[in-house]
Design a protein around this motif. Sequence first.
Motif, PDB file in Angstrom:
ATOM      1  N   LYS A 175       0.822  -1.225   0.000  1.00  0.00           N
ATOM      2  CA  LYS A 175       0.000   0.000   0.000  1.00  0.00           C
ATOM      3  C   LYS A 175       0.845   1.260   0.000  1.00  0.00           C
ATOM      4  O   LYS A 175       1.974   1.266   0.490  1.00  0.00           O
ATOM      5  N   GLY A 176       0.241   2.335  -0.471  1.00  0.00           N
ATOM      6  CA  GLY A 176       0.840   3.671  -0.370  1.00  0.00           C
ATOM      7  C   GLY A 176       1.931   3.917  -1.392  1.00  0.00           C
ATOM      8  O   GLY A 176       2.259   3.048  -2.212  1.00  0.00           O
ATOM      9  N   GLY A 177       2.506   5.101  -1.352  1.00  0.00           N
ATOM     10  CA  GLY A 177       3.593   5.457  -2.266  1.00  0.00           C
ATOM     11  C   GLY A 177       3.125   5.414  -3.710  1.00  0.00           C
ATOM     12  O   GLY A 177       2.105   5.997  -4.068  1.00  0.00           O
ATOM     13  N   LYS A 178       3.880   4.679  -4.550  1.00  0.00           N
ATOM     14  CA  LYS A 178       3.528   4.611  -5.970  1.00  0.00           C
ATOM     15  C   LYS A 178       2.451   3.561  -6.252  1.00  0.00           C
ATOM     16  O   LYS A 178       2.048   3.364  -7.393  1.00  0.00           O
ATOM     17  N   VAL A 179       2.028   2.858  -5.221  1.00  0.00           N
ATOM     18  CA  VAL A 179       1.080   1.758  -5.420  1.00  0.00           C
ATOM     19  C   VAL A 179      -0.343   2.310  -5.543  1.00  0.00           C
ATOM     20  O   VAL A 179      -0.759   3.143  -4.738  1.00  0.00           O
ATOM     21  N   VAL A 180      -1.060   1.858  -6.555  1.00  0.00           N
ATOM     22  CA  VAL A 180      -2.459   2.260  -6.721  1.00  0.00           C
ATOM     23  C   VAL A 180      -3.322   1.014  -6.614  1.00  0.00           C
ATOM     24  O   VAL A 180      -2.804  -0.098  -6.595  1.00  0.00           O
ATOM     25  N   THR A 181      -4.658   1.199  -6.571  1.00  0.00           N
ATOM     26  CA  THR A 181      -5.543   0.038  -6.466  1.00  0.00           C
ATOM     27  C   THR A 181      -5.339  -0.872  -7.673  1.00  0.00           C
ATOM     28  O   THR A 181      -5.543  -0.454  -8.807  1.00  0.00           O
TER      29      THR A 181
END
Lengths: 211, 380
Positions: free
Chosen positions: B126-132
């Motif tokens: 999760k978070g940072g450059k991570v998207v759903t």
Amino acid sequence: MDGQPGNTSCPENKDRWSSTTISKNVLPITIVAQLVLPISNLDERHPGLTPAVASCYHEAARICLDRHHSSPVSVVIDSEGNQTQVLIYWNAADARCKAAHAYEMKATEEGAYACALAAVEVTQGLVAISQAESKTGADYYMGTFEQPMDDLENSLRFEVSGIARCNQRAVNTRLAMKILQARSGKSNLPALAGVVGFEAQLIKIAKVLAP
Amino acid sequence: MTWAEFHKEAERLANAARIAARKGDRENAVSFYKQAAAAEMQALNSLDPSKHRTIGITTVSATSLLYKAHDFGQAELLAHRWLTKDNLPDFAAEQLRDILQTIWSETSLERAGVRFFGDEILVSVKGGKVVTGGAPLDLVVLKVEQVSKFLLRTVEWLVHAPHRKREAADPNIESLCQPWVFQAAPGSYQFAVRMQEPPQLDMFRAASVEGRQVAAVALEIMRASIEDPERNLAEVVPDSEYRATFLRMTRNLAPSGPHASFDQVEFRQAADQETAPVILRSETQQGITKFLRKQVSRPQVAGGLVNEVEIQGVLRNLSLDKDWIEVVTGDDQSKKKYKILGTGDAVDDIIGPMVNKMVIVEVWDMGDEKYKFRDIRPLG
């Protein structure tokens, strides 16, 4: 068998108050009375539990308690910030019981159910009125014993978690996580979250309401 | 009969199924689940349409019971029918979609003839450059590799294999845990790792280990590593070499602060929704690093204690057999190579996934451009 009616070694089976009586000369003096956490025979008071499930949870709780304490042990129930001190009585688990609950994580989870359900019963007067399946397990729904169970519209879903080796901080962190989890996404609310810290002698309970 | 009466009967039968399953009586468990599902569907049909929450809970319950009874066709039918209705609450729709996704992946695996043991470990980044539903490829590849190696180590620990530093894993053990990666329900970036059932499980039987334990033990080790590495981890993993390896593996799974392309990674057993997930954040990495530093005392040279230095760069080259690694810092103009010696206790599994990636190497500066290895962790 431990925990069965008629067993006088566990005061939890007799009433919910434990007292110590000392004979000093002739007059008996009652020193203190303390609330007992009724972890056995939960099915008699919680309509959502069958005798087999209640007995399984009770056995698991005895194993979890044996790991860190000997009977009786004093435990604090922190329900929404209100603290209640209770005593838990149990008979040490025998080899057969230990073998049946050898999978530690499962035993911790099931033992936590016994303690958390009893804690909500003692502090909030709520009992498990129903159980409903989820993909991987089952959820308990809490209400009052007298409440007619026509539906689950206003009942509280109960999320329970147990930690074997822990301090108070770990119990607080776990509860905060549980609340966060319950609030995020599309959760089935209202709910109660409960965390049982066996080593820390702490049970924390919090309500999670729909926004 | 009313909803309450049908539902009570479903509860009774589901509990009977659970007890049968616990005793290993799969046939009776499935039969009880089928009967429970039938009772729950009757409960659902007898509900007043205005009772939305009860409808949601009962629909999920009936679909779950059909799924547990291995009646995938009926489960799908029921879920689809209710997903099209307006009065289904959001929480129930989400849970039904999750059950459907599980049914589809199990059906396709059955068709492919692949069998698995134990539980899946669900990993959410999760978070940072991570998207759903999306994440940088190198991050995903790294996490899959790290989780697989963690599971392999857990199996080795469970079957009492000697702790390995340089050697490849025993092929018999490696065959026990061929990890498969699955798509999981969307929500940040998630994947599931599961181990393929090997043709024979003699090694597990000899060590009295059940395959289903692996995921639970792996998570217990991770949890103990972050909650109390000194006491809890020592209880879970009494062997000091294994303990040090697990600690570093857990630490390296966590993000490394502001440089990381993600903020946190969560692990949970797919079949265990009651237990809170193990969450690793950058504080996890800091905490474990601090703990590891305390374990080793600083060496002395003639002039006193040596300096402790951190080198940030790309791990370009290594020969653990010959006791060195090479880290390159700076860009093309200011490139500098550091050869770091004394990697004695470093473990292949820990360093391997970091090759050609940004790392932080903690070293002792022995003077004259000589550096002695202390610890290494990923940067990012």
